[in-house]
Motif scaffolding. Structure first.
Motif, short mmCIF file in Angstrom:
data_model
loop_
_atom_site.label_atom_id
_atom_site.label_comp_id
_atom_site.label_asym_id
_atom_site.label_seq_id
_atom_site.Cartn_x
_atom_site.Cartn_y
_atom_site.Cartn_z
N ASN A 154 27.84 32.58 0.40
CA ASN A 154 27.80 32.57 -1.58
C ASN A 154 27.38 31.95 -2.58
O ASN A 154 27.83 31.98 -3.17
CB ASN A 154 28.64 34.64 -1.65
N LEU A 155 26.69 31.53 -1.87
CA LEU A 155 27.00 29.97 -3.11
C LEU A 155 25.40 30.44 -3.88
O LEU A 155 24.98 30.88 -3.66
CB LEU A 155 25.85 28.84 -2.00
N PHE A 156 25.26 29.80 -4.81
CA PHE A 156 24.28 30.35 -6.05
C PHE A 156 22.90 29.22 -5.40
O PHE A 156 23.16 27.57 -5.80
CB PHE A 156 24.47 30.26 -7.65
N PRO A 157 21.86 29.45 -5.11
CA PRO A 157 20.83 29.43 -4.28
C PRO A 157 19.78 28.47 -5.29
O PRO A 157 19.47 27.57 -5.11
CB PRO A 157 20.37 30.13 -3.41
N HIS A 158 20.05 28.54 -6.75
CA HIS A 158 19.18 27.74 -7.79
C HIS A 158 20.18 27.11 -8.36
O HIS A 158 19.37 26.04 -10.01
CB HIS A 158 18.98 29.14 -8.93
N LEU A 159 21.07 26.52 -7.90
CA LEU A 159 21.90 25.42 -8.58
C LEU A 159 21.66 24.53 -7.77
O LEU A 159 21.87 24.84 -6.05
CB LEU A 159 23.27 26.15 -9.28
N ILE A 167 30.22 24.81 -12.86
CA ILE A 167 29.24 25.48 -13.64
C ILE A 167 30.30 26.59 -14.41
O ILE A 167 31.01 27.05 -15.38
CB ILE A 167 28.12 27.16 -13.21
N ALA A 168 31.29 27.30 -13.46
CA ALA A 168 32.76 28.01 -13.73
C ALA A 168 33.81 27.28 -14.31
O ALA A 168 33.85 27.06 -15.45
CB ALA A 168 33.40 28.44 -12.45
N LYS A 171 32.08 26.39 -17.79
CA LYS A 171 32.14 27.79 -18.97
C LYS A 171 33.57 28.43 -18.84
O LYS A 171 33.87 28.95 -20.02
CB LYS A 171 31.17 28.45 -18.04
N LEU A 172 34.28 28.50 -18.28
CA LEU A 172 35.49 29.12 -18.05
C LEU A 172 36.74 28.85 -18.62
O LEU A 172 37.14 28.89 -19.48
CB LEU A 172 35.32 29.67 -16.93
N TYR A 200 20.22 21.11 -3.19
CA TYR A 200 20.76 22.54 -3.28
C TYR A 200 21.04 23.48 -2.18
O TYR A 200 20.96 22.67 -0.75
CB TYR A 200 19.12 23.28 -3.50
N ARG A 216 33.84 25.01 -4.23
CA ARG A 216 33.53 25.69 -5.49
C ARG A 216 35.05 26.46 -5.58
O ARG A 216 35.43 26.09 -7.56
CB ARG A 216 32.25 26.41 -4.99
N ALA A 217 35.29 27.20 -5.52
CA ALA A 217 36.70 27.58 -5.87
C ALA A 217 37.71 26.26 -5.83
O ALA A 217 38.19 26.60 -6.60
CB ALA A 217 37.26 28.62 -4.44
N MET A 220 38.07 25.30 -9.33
CA MET A 220 39.26 26.37 -10.88
C MET A 220 40.63 25.85 -10.68
O MET A 220 41.26 26.72 -11.67
CB MET A 220 39.02 27.54 -10.51
N GLN B 110 26.15 37.16 -4.49
CA GLN B 110 26.27 36.32 -5.86
C GLN B 110 27.08 37.00 -6.70
O GLN B 110 27.69 36.52 -7.13
CB GLN B 110 24.81 36.56 -6.30
N LEU B 117 35.17 34.10 -8.88
CA LEU B 117 35.06 32.56 -9.92
C LEU B 117 36.34 32.73 -10.96
O LEU B 117 36.50 32.22 -11.47
CB LEU B 117 33.83 31.45 -9.95
N PHE B 119 33.90 34.71 -13.73
CA PHE B 119 32.96 35.25 -14.33
C PHE B 119 32.64 36.78 -14.72
O PHE B 119 33.42 37.49 -14.21
CB PHE B 119 31.35 34.73 -14.65
N GLN B 132 17.37 33.83 -10.88
CA GLN B 132 17.31 34.41 -9.18
C GLN B 132 16.52 35.50 -9.23
O GLN B 132 16.03 35.45 -9.04
CB GLN B 132 18.51 34.32 -8.76
N ARG B 218 13.11 22.66 -3.62
CA ARG B 218 14.05 20.73 -4.09
C ARG B 218 15.01 20.78 -2.91
O ARG B 218 16.39 21.57 -2.89
CB ARG B 218 14.56 20.57 -5.30
#
Ligand SMILES: Nc1ncnc2c1ncn2[C@@H]1O[C@H](COP(=O)(O)OP(=O)(O)OP(=O)(O)O)[C@@H](O)[C@H]1O
Ligand SMILES: [Mg+2]
Lengths: 307, 218
Positions: A154-159, A167-168, A171-172, A200, A216-217, A220, B110, B117, B119, B132, B218
């Motif tokens: 469950n990685l964020f594919p758009h980042l 990101i966490a 932002k958090l 990516y 990633r975890a 935090m 997702q 995390l 959020f 997405q 990319r």
């Protein structure tokens, strides 16, 4: 650190957890094993409330994550209309009986037969509200201290990898972006993936994705890490690289709760192994004894299949 | 020819305002409907949204226009705005379904990863899910906008004279016909105008799509 108190979980008509209680202390490495469908994932997901238990409570460092379960608080039960009506009836039936004995039997009956209704009067509702207010912890705050690693990454594919990791915290936790980046690079170095910072996730192998998911975890700075079959979706040759990251993490003293089929990892790293079957914890022991002298029949059968 | 110019500007204006309205409305409705799946406070708003999408997708837009302009907003001078409002609300019903489908097409893991995390649901929606979902939504929105553009051609039914906002391309065709006494010629002129606009829209959406996919690989 995490207190799971008598949780039940029902999906529609399917009772998946049937009263699970376990206590995880700081620094412990708990490995949960068991056959498919026994409720291991559900238990893990109840700990950080990705699933809300139907009954029971989850506590983390003395703070309540779930709603109040009145069945776990006798003084709350005593404020219910049902309890008072039953006490009155019991007293009338047997005026000589001792108050405590009646109280105990009425409470036992209410618990056993799940007699509490939706509405049990103002006093009951008030008691629950007070108890909740005194103890509850905002779940988003709690989750920031609980890292979770999923079977399918469950990685964020758009980042990018780096953005996934920062990101966490940014932002958090309001960590300054530069600092978060530095921290992320350090973590990437630790798992040998610093050269992947700007790519990516789609370009990574399964083992690399899972290592990124772990860091990633970790970015935090959680107090505890939950792993749900972190190596089950990997090709065999990639299992080792992920397990070795987890072994290192354990050595550093991280509190870990791991659902896995990797018995080697359980033997080597666990401080405690739980065997789940049919929605309950059937056996619980330190690994040596657990594997050498299993007592439960189902566990013996299970171990004979997987070992 | 000034009629065509006027009609062109009005058609574009009507479509643009209706589209913005539709997008905003559609977005809100989609998010409310999806939020209702886990949040009991959203159940009633979601039920309202369901009634809305059912009605506006289930009846002809011409009928909606008729009712809105002559019954609900029968206020002198408000006609053109009531008409644009109708197109916007109608479009919102379709757009909301496209957006909803786009959001639902994002892997469930997702949302779980975002929540795990720390959020909140809304934060995860905005920072993780929607970026997405956009890729899946854009093509459907493009189609919807093209349909909307052509749909606005019935605005003349509520009455239009040169100079008013309801005097769109289609209405211009009528006037041109009266001047040239040739249905075919006036039809072709105006038809070409529609074609060109649609072609430009397709081009723009193709471009946006390509850009979005590029960031993917990319
Ligand atoms: N969201 C859900 N809705 C309905 N049923 C569910 C849901 N999640 C899990 N279940 C069911 O609950 C049961 C236990 O699931 P769970 O994932 O906890 O098992 P598990 O022990 O992790 O198994 P596995 O080793 O296959 O991962 C399964 O029968 C599963 O189908
Ligand atoms: Mg599982």
């Amino acid at each position: 650190m995490i207190d799971v108190n008598n949780i039940y979980k029902k999906f529609g008509n399917l009772q998946v957890l049937k009263g699970v209680t376990c206590k995880i202390e700081k620094g412990e490495k708990v490995v949960i094993i068991g056959p498919s469908g026994s409720g291991k994932s559900t238990l893990l997901r109840c700990m950080n409330l990705l699933e809300t238990p139907t009954y029971g409570e989850v506590w983390m460092e003395g703070r309540l994550l779930t709603p109040i379960d009145p069945y776990l608080h006798f003084d709350v039960i005593r404020k219910s209309k049902t309890y008072n009506a039953m006490m009155l009836a019991a007293k009338n039936a047997d005026p000589a009986a001792a108050e405590e004995a009646l109280d105990a039997s009425v409470i036992a009956e209410i618990k056993a037969k799940d007699l509490l209704k939706k509405r049990e009067g103002k006093e009951f509702a008030g008691a629950i509200k007070t108890l909740y207010k005194e103890n509850f912890q905002d779940i988003n705050q709690a989750r920031m201290k609980m890292g979770m690693v999923f079977q399918h990454f469950n990685l964020f594919p758009h980042l990018t990898v780096l953005q996934n990791m920062t990101i966490a915290p940014i932002k958090l936790k309001k960590v300054p972006p530069e600092e978060a980046k530095e921290k992320a690079m350090e973590l990437l170095k630790r798992v040998g993936l610093e050269d992947k910072a700007t790519v990516y996730p789609a370009t990574l192998s399964g083992g690399q994705k899972q290592r990124i998911a772990i860091v990633r975890a970790l970015a935090m700075e959680p107090d505890v890490m939950l792993f749900d079959e972190p190596t089950s979706a990997l090709d065999p040759e990639m299992v080792g690289e992920v397990l070795s990251v987890m072994v290192d993490l354990a050595k550093e003293g991280m509190t870990m709760i791991v659902v896995t089929h990797e018995m080697g990892f359980a033997r080597e790293v666990a401080t405690k192994v739980l065997f789940m079957d049919d929605g309950i914890i059937k056996e619980e022991n330190e690994p040596k004894e657990f594997f050498a002298h299993p007592k439960d029949e189902r566990l013996k059968e299970f171990l004979s299949k997987v070992l | 020819m000034t009629y065509v110019g006027q009609g062109l500007v009005n058609t574009l204006l009507i479509t643009l305002i209706a589209a913005v309205l539709g997008l905003v409305l559609g977005f809100i409705v989609a998010v409310v409907k999806i939020a209702a799946e886990h949040n009991k406070w959203m159940k009633i708003p979601a039920a309202i949204c369901n009634v809305y999408t059912t009605i506006f997708r289930g009846t002809p837009v011409a009928l909606q226009l008729f009712i809105m302009v002559f019954a609900i907003f029968a206020i002198p001078g408000f006609k053109p705005y009531a008409a644009i409002l109708t197109f916007g609300i109608n479009s919102g019903a379709y757009v909301s379904e496209s957006i909803r489908a786009g959001i639902l097409s994002v892997d469930k893991g997702q949302m779980e990863a975002g929540r795990a995390l720390g959020f909140s649901w809304l934060q995860t929606m905005v920072k993780i899910i929607l970026p997405q979902a956009v890729k899946n939504i854009i093509p459907a929105i493009g189609n919807e906008l093209i349909a909307l553009l052509k749909e606005t051609s019935i605005i003349g039914w509520v009455g239009s004279t040169p100079g008013s906002l309801t005097f769109d391309l289609n209405a211009a065709a009528d006037v041109i016909f009266k001047n040239m006494a040739n249905y075919l010629a006036s039809g072709i002129i105006v038809g070409c105008c529609y074609l060109v606009i649609v072609y430009i829209m397709v081009f723009i959406f193709k471009y946006i799509e390509r850009r979005l996919r590029a960031s993917d690989r990319r």
